[in-house]
Design an enzyme around this catalytic site. Structure first.
Site, PDB file in Angstrom:
ATOM      1  N   ALA A  14      66.769 -21.298  43.610  1.00 38.82           N
ATOM      2  CA  ALA A  14      66.245 -19.894  43.465  1.00 38.82           C
ATOM      3  C   ALA A  14      64.804 -19.626  43.961  1.00 38.82           C
ATOM      4  O   ALA A  14      64.846 -18.579  43.063  1.00 38.82           O
ATOM      5  CB  ALA A  14      66.155 -20.358  41.351  1.00 38.82           C
ATOM      6  N   VAL A  93      67.088 -24.140  49.857  1.00 40.58           N
ATOM      7  CA  VAL A  93      65.686 -24.421  49.229  1.00 40.58           C
ATOM      8  C   VAL A  93      64.506 -24.962  50.439  1.00 40.58           C
ATOM      9  O   VAL A  93      65.431 -24.080  52.044  1.00 40.58           O
ATOM     10  CB  VAL A  93      66.014 -26.267  49.102  1.00 40.58           C
ATOM     11  CG1 VAL A  93      67.254 -26.932  48.168  1.00 40.58           C
ATOM     12  CG2 VAL A  93      66.127 -27.563  50.074  1.00 40.58           C
ATOM     13  N   CYS A 280      57.683 -17.175  56.664  1.00 35.72           N
ATOM     14  CA  CYS A 280      58.212 -17.601  58.252  1.00 35.72           C
ATOM     15  C   CYS A 280      57.189 -17.686  59.276  1.00 35.72           C
ATOM     16  O   CYS A 280      57.562 -19.207  59.571  1.00 35.72           O
ATOM     17  CB  CYS A 280      59.618 -17.001  57.484  1.00 35.72           C
ATOM     18  SG  CYS A 280      60.053 -16.880  56.201  1.00 35.72           S
TER      19      CYS A 280
HETATM   20  N1  LIG Z   1      61.691 -15.551  52.087  1.00 33.18           N
HETATM   21  C1  LIG Z   1      62.203 -15.147  52.846  1.00 33.18           C
HETATM   22  O1  LIG Z   1      62.321 -14.188  53.059  1.00 33.18           O
HETATM   23  C2  LIG Z   1      62.841 -16.467  53.740  1.00 33.18           C
HETATM   24  C3  LIG Z   1      63.795 -15.446  54.293  1.00 33.18           C
HETATM   25  C4  LIG Z   1      64.959 -15.790  55.313  1.00 33.18           C
HETATM   26  C5  LIG Z   1      64.788 -17.396  55.005  1.00 33.18           C
HETATM   27  N2  LIG Z   1      63.835 -18.190  54.584  1.00 33.18           N
HETATM   28  C6  LIG Z   1      63.795 -19.465  53.607  1.00 33.18           C
HETATM   29  O2  LIG Z   1      64.536 -19.665  53.457  1.00 33.18           O
HETATM   30  C7  LIG Z   1      64.720 -20.624  52.688  1.00 33.18           C
HETATM   31  C8  LIG Z   1      64.310 -20.771  51.228  1.00 33.18           C
HETATM   32  O3  LIG Z   1      62.979 -20.091  51.329  1.00 33.18           O
HETATM   33  P1  LIG Z   1      61.895 -19.170  50.121  1.00 33.18           P
HETATM   34  O4  LIG Z   1      60.910 -18.479  50.535  1.00 33.18           O
HETATM   35  O5  LIG Z   1      63.007 -19.128  48.740  1.00 33.18           O
HETATM   36  O6  LIG Z   1      61.641 -20.588  49.910  1.00 33.18           O
HETATM   37  P2  LIG Z   1      60.935 -20.500  48.155  1.00 33.18           P
HETATM   38  O7  LIG Z   1      59.674 -21.932  47.626  1.00 33.18           O
HETATM   39  O8  LIG Z   1      60.585 -19.078  47.178  1.00 33.18           O
HETATM   40  O9  LIG Z   1      62.724 -21.036  47.296  1.00 33.18           O
HETATM   41  C9  LIG Z   1      63.263 -22.711  47.077  1.00 33.18           C
HETATM   42  C10 LIG Z   1      63.218 -23.017  46.002  1.00 33.18           C
HETATM   43  O10 LIG Z   1      64.039 -24.236  46.240  1.00 33.18           O
HETATM   44  C11 LIG Z   1      64.167 -25.431  44.845  1.00 33.18           C
HETATM   45  N3  LIG Z   1      63.916 -26.492  45.194  1.00 33.18           N
HETATM   46  C12 LIG Z   1      64.269 -27.229  46.220  1.00 33.18           C
HETATM   47  N4  LIG Z   1      64.496 -28.634  45.999  1.00 33.18           N
HETATM   48  C13 LIG Z   1      65.528 -28.411  45.085  1.00 33.18           C
HETATM   49  C14 LIG Z   1      66.782 -29.501  44.849  1.00 33.18           C
HETATM   50  N5  LIG Z   1      67.184 -30.734  45.334  1.00 33.18           N
HETATM   51  N6  LIG Z   1      67.839 -29.326  44.364  1.00 33.18           N
HETATM   52  C15 LIG Z   1      66.905 -27.659  43.771  1.00 33.18           C
HETATM   53  N7  LIG Z   1      66.087 -27.045  43.628  1.00 33.18           N
HETATM   54  C16 LIG Z   1      65.152 -27.349  44.913  1.00 33.18           C
HETATM   55  C17 LIG Z   1      62.110 -25.352  44.467  1.00 33.18           C
HETATM   56  O11 LIG Z   1      61.947 -25.298  43.312  1.00 33.18           O
HETATM   57  C18 LIG Z   1      62.611 -23.506  44.522  1.00 33.18           C
HETATM   58  O12 LIG Z   1      62.834 -22.556  43.408  1.00 33.18           O
HETATM   59  C19 LIG Z   1      62.858 -21.221  53.596  1.00 33.18           C
HETATM   60  O13 LIG Z   1      63.645 -22.691  54.412  1.00 33.18           O
HETATM   61  C20 LIG Z   1      62.827 -20.157  54.112  1.00 33.18           C
HETATM   62  O14 LIG Z   1      61.950 -20.378  55.882  1.00 33.18           O
HETATM   63  C21 LIG Z   1      63.082 -17.289  53.916  1.00 33.18           C
HETATM   64  O1  LIG Z   2      54.922  -4.201  63.261  1.00 33.48           O
HETATM   65  C1  LIG Z   2      54.803  -5.254  62.036  1.00 33.48           C
HETATM   66  C2  LIG Z   2      55.531  -5.313  61.436  1.00 33.48           C
HETATM   67  C3  LIG Z   2      55.802  -6.298  60.436  1.00 33.48           C
HETATM   68  N1  LIG Z   2      53.688  -7.130  60.859  1.00 33.48           N
HETATM   69  C4  LIG Z   2      53.411  -7.910  59.771  1.00 33.48           C
HETATM   70  O2  LIG Z   2      54.330  -9.265  59.638  1.00 33.48           O
HETATM   71  C5  LIG Z   2      54.091 -10.056  58.868  1.00 33.48           C
HETATM   72  C6  LIG Z   2      55.826 -10.522  57.988  1.00 33.48           C
HETATM   73  O3  LIG Z   2      56.813  -9.319  58.155  1.00 33.48           O
HETATM   74  P1  LIG Z   2      58.253  -9.115  58.207  1.00 33.48           P
HETATM   75  O4  LIG Z   2      58.671  -9.285  58.981  1.00 33.48           O
HETATM   76  O5  LIG Z   2      58.654  -7.410  57.739  1.00 33.48           O
HETATM   77  O6  LIG Z   2      58.635  -9.679  56.585  1.00 33.48           O
HETATM   78  P2  LIG Z   2      59.183 -11.323  56.017  1.00 33.48           P
HETATM   79  O7  LIG Z   2      59.599 -11.209  55.042  1.00 33.48           O
HETATM   80  O8  LIG Z   2      57.629 -12.045  56.870  1.00 33.48           O
HETATM   81  O9  LIG Z   2      60.736 -11.634  57.187  1.00 33.48           O
HETATM   82  C7  LIG Z   2      60.191 -12.098  58.308  1.00 33.48           C
HETATM   83  O10 LIG Z   2      60.861 -13.815  57.938  1.00 33.48           O
HETATM   84  C8  LIG Z   2      61.971 -13.621  57.459  1.00 33.48           C
HETATM   85  C9  LIG Z   2      62.059 -15.134  56.512  1.00 33.48           C
HETATM   86  O11 LIG Z   2      62.057 -16.041  58.493  1.00 33.48           O
HETATM   87  C10 LIG Z   2      63.525 -13.195  58.607  1.00 33.48           C
HETATM   88  O12 LIG Z   2      63.815 -14.050  57.526  1.00 33.48           O
HETATM   89  C11 LIG Z   2      63.104 -11.409  58.066  1.00 33.48           C
HETATM   90  O13 LIG Z   2      64.036 -11.270  59.121  1.00 33.48           O
HETATM   91  C12 LIG Z   2      61.533 -11.444  59.178  1.00 33.48           C
HETATM   92  O14 LIG Z   2      61.306 -10.134  59.628  1.00 33.48           O
HETATM   93  C13 LIG Z   2      54.173  -8.936  57.272  1.00 33.48           C
HETATM   94  O15 LIG Z   2      52.447  -9.948  57.432  1.00 33.48           O
HETATM   95  C14 LIG Z   2      53.695  -7.894  58.034  1.00 33.48           C
HETATM   96  O16 LIG Z   2      52.277  -7.411  58.029  1.00 33.48           O
HETATM   97  C15 LIG Z   2      52.844  -6.907  61.634  1.00 33.48           C
HETATM   98  O17 LIG Z   2      51.202  -6.820  61.512  1.00 33.48           O
HETATM   99  N2  LIG Z   2      53.156  -5.408  62.480  1.00 33.48           N
END
Ligand SMILES: NC(=O)c1ccc[n+]([C@@H]2O[C@H](COP(=O)([O-])OP(=O)(O)OC[C@H]3O[C@@H](n4cnc5c(N)ncnc54)[C@H](O)[C@@H]3O)[C@@H](O)[C@H]2O)c1
Ligand SMILES: O=c1ccn([C@@H]2O[C@H](COP(=O)(O)OP(=O)(O)O[C@H]3O[C@H](CO)[C@@H](O)[C@H](O)[C@H]3O)[C@@H](O)[C@H]2O)c(=O)[nH]1
Length: 470
Positions: A14, A93, A280
């Site tokens: 979550a 997760v 990420c």
């Molecule tokens: N944060 C982003 O913007 C973003 C965007 C795209 C993809 N991702 C990817 O998505 C994944 C999750 O990222 P996030 O930022 O949501 O992580 P997060 O740390 O915010 O959330 C992950 C959650 O999973 C839970 N968890 C872990 N193991 C578990 C289990 N066995 N059973 C139940 N719950 C469990 C943790 O307690 C935690 O709350 C990562 O692989 C990340 O790279 C993140």
């Molecule tokens: O022109 C730009 C755009 C972004 N940033 C920086 O780059 C980082 C990442 O920004 P952004 O990509 O907007 O946010 P994230 O939430 O990290 O999203 C990225 O990482 C996610 C996790 O994988 C993906 O799902 C998204 O598509 C990807 O954009 C931040 O520090 C921004 O300030 C810059 O410095 N210059």
């Protein structure tokens, strides 16, 4: 066999992805019951909070949760029940970079994925579609399938899909409502294609079919790493050019604009900054580096590693520019840092450039005043303690003061450093800030946020990333 019509979904995890993604699925699919489970009880309690003080800050999220929580959206710590009842399971997760053992510092730590997968195998009593939502190295789905099949109960089959998430924090709800694309990878077997169809039908509740791309499993997994690597590479490229601008008198905004006009390049993701942060980009590129090395492709690994190295260089270059400009010493000087989140409109601090900047300022024995509109105080202390392991928290607290407004943070400072592009920093009463600061009063804009000419007229000495000193 024909595709299963999905009626109940559980999401394991979550967090920043599982929460918003599945809340939007619940909002858009009233005929599907969505349960989001997590082992972290405090997090689940916050998702269930009566006053909607949710565990993550994301514009628009509260409205989505308010519209369907208790209707077809539920948050629970009962992972097993969630698994048993669902037709489709998202595994969302965390997959952080490994801290020790083989591949430490590069490879993704797949322990949380494996534990969740083993739990599914242990408690499932009916067929499940298992969807990799987390970002994982190429071919992780194969490991998941091996674990699931080795532990499955009789007459219980699992189909694995890859469905990486592309949302960016701060714009997550908009990204989920109107994604550029949804990507689904499956085995190209009849069962795999049926599972793919079932998940496509979920997204088709609100996303045009032509934006739902279906590909092979390994292409899907690799596309996620590739997209992040290429986005981050653009930022490192523009940041490398910002250094040349500072040395030559060219202006990085003008260069980015001119370059971005080329329709083959495009204008997005060309904003020079103090360095990219977030959970990420760095993690996923290092993961790609590790994958390349494991595949005996050292030249490829070196290429991608350089994107992260350039980012580290940009952060330390900016901190050094602050010290150099403040007459080569910031010892005992008060430096204001505006912003601690890794970007605007989020409270997330993972890999935030502000953490590296403050670490460098503490090394120089500066006093730091810090203000961020969203980040929790406890998170700031945790991040600062982790980034300066040689300092006790007591020492850090003597050097750093967390303030409750920009104006308070800027009072009596020698310099203001803009680390996050919060809109409110653009709108500060800079005249008043100037009056309260020691002179000469410096502003270091690490985000190309403020109007440098206007601030210079007020009396500030403005130093902007990608521009020579005014
Ligand atoms: N944060 C982003 O913007 C973003 C965007 C795209 C993809 N991702 C990817 O998505 C994944 C999750 O990222 P996030 O930022 O949501 O992580 P997060 O740390 O915010 O959330 C992950 C959650 O999973 C839970 N968890 C872990 N193991 C578990 C289990 N066995 N059973 C139940 N719950 C469990 C943790 O307690 C935690 O709350 C990562 O692989 C990340 O790279 C993140
Ligand atoms: O022109 C730009 C755009 C972004 N940033 C920086 O780059 C980082 C990442 O920004 P952004 O990509 O907007 O946010 P994230 O939430 O990290 O999203 C990225 O990482 C996610 C996790 O994988 C993906 O799902 C998204 O598509 C990807 O954009 C931040 O520090 C921004 O300030 C810059 O410095 N210059």
């Amino acid at each position: 066999m024909s595709p299963v019509k999905v009626q109940k979904i559980v999401c394991i995890g979550a967090g920043y992805v599982g929460g918003p993604t599945c809340a939007v699925i619940a909002q858009k699919c009233p005929d599907i019951v969505m349960t989001i489970v997590d082992l972290n009880e405090a997090r689940i309690n916050a998702w269930n909070d009566e006053e909607y003080r949710l565990p993550i800050y994301e514009p628009g999220l509260v409205d989505v949760v308010r519209s369907c929580r208790g209707r077809n959206l539920f948050f629970s710590t009962d992972v097993d029940k969630g698994i048993q009842e669902a037709d489709l399971i998202f595994v969302s997760v965390n997959t952080p970079t490994k801290k020790s053992g083989v591949g430490a510092g590069f490879a993704a730590d797949l322990n949380f994925i494996e534990l969740a997968t083993r739990r599914i195998a242990a408690v499932a009593t009916s067929n499940k579609i298992v969807v990799e939502k987390s970002t994982v190295p190429c071919r992780t789905a194969e490991s998941m399938r091996t674990i699931l099949e080795a532990n499955a109960k009789p007459n219980c089959r699992f189909d694995i899909l890859s469905n990486p998430e592309f949302l960016a924090e701060g714009t997550a709800i908009n990204d989920l409502h109107k994604p550029d694309r949804v990507l689904i990878g499956s085995l190209q077997t009849p069962e795999g294609l049926d599972a793919c169809q079932s998940l496509s039908d979920v997204y088709a509740h609100w996303i045009p079919r032509q934006r739902i791309l279906t590909v092979g499993l390994w292409s899907s997994e690799l596309s996620k790493l590739a997209a992040n690597a290429m986005l981050a590479q653009r930022i490192s490229s523009i940041n490398a050019l910002s250094a040349i601008c500072e040395a030559t008198g060219a202006n990085i905004d003008e260069v980015a604009n001119a370059v971005g006009y080329d329709s083959r390049i495009g204008p997005k993701f060309l904003k020079a900054s103090v360095g990219f942060g977030g959970s990420c980009f760095q993690k996923d590129i290092l993961n790609l580096v590790y994958l390349s090395e494991s595949l005996h492709l050292p030249g490829v690994a070196t290429y991608w590693r350089q994107v992260v190295e350039m980012n580290e260089h940009q952060k330390s270059r900016f901190a050094k520019r602050v010290v150099d400009t403040l007459f080569n010493t910031i010892t005992n000087k008060r430096i204001t840092v505006l912003g601690f989140a890794f970007k605007a409109d989020t409270g997330d601090t993972r890999e935030s450039a502000a953490i590296s900047l403050i670490r460098d300022f503490l090394k120089e024995k500066a006093n730091v005043n810090l203000y961020d509109p969203q980040v929790e105080e406890s998170q700031i202390w945790q991040d600062l303690a982790e980034s300066s392991p040689n300092l006790t928290l007591e020492t850090i607290k003597k050097q750093v003061k967390i303030c409750s407004s920009s104006l308070e943070a800027c009072k009596d400072a020698e310099a203001v450093v803009i680390a996050t592009e919060w809109k409110e920093f653009k709108e500060i009463d800079w005249e008043m800030v100037y009056q309260g600061m020691n002179k000469p009063a410096f502003v270091f804009d690490g985000r190309l946020l403020v109007d440098a000419e206007k601030l210079t007229k007020i009396g500030f000495k403005v130093v902007t990333i990608g521009r020579g000193n005014l």
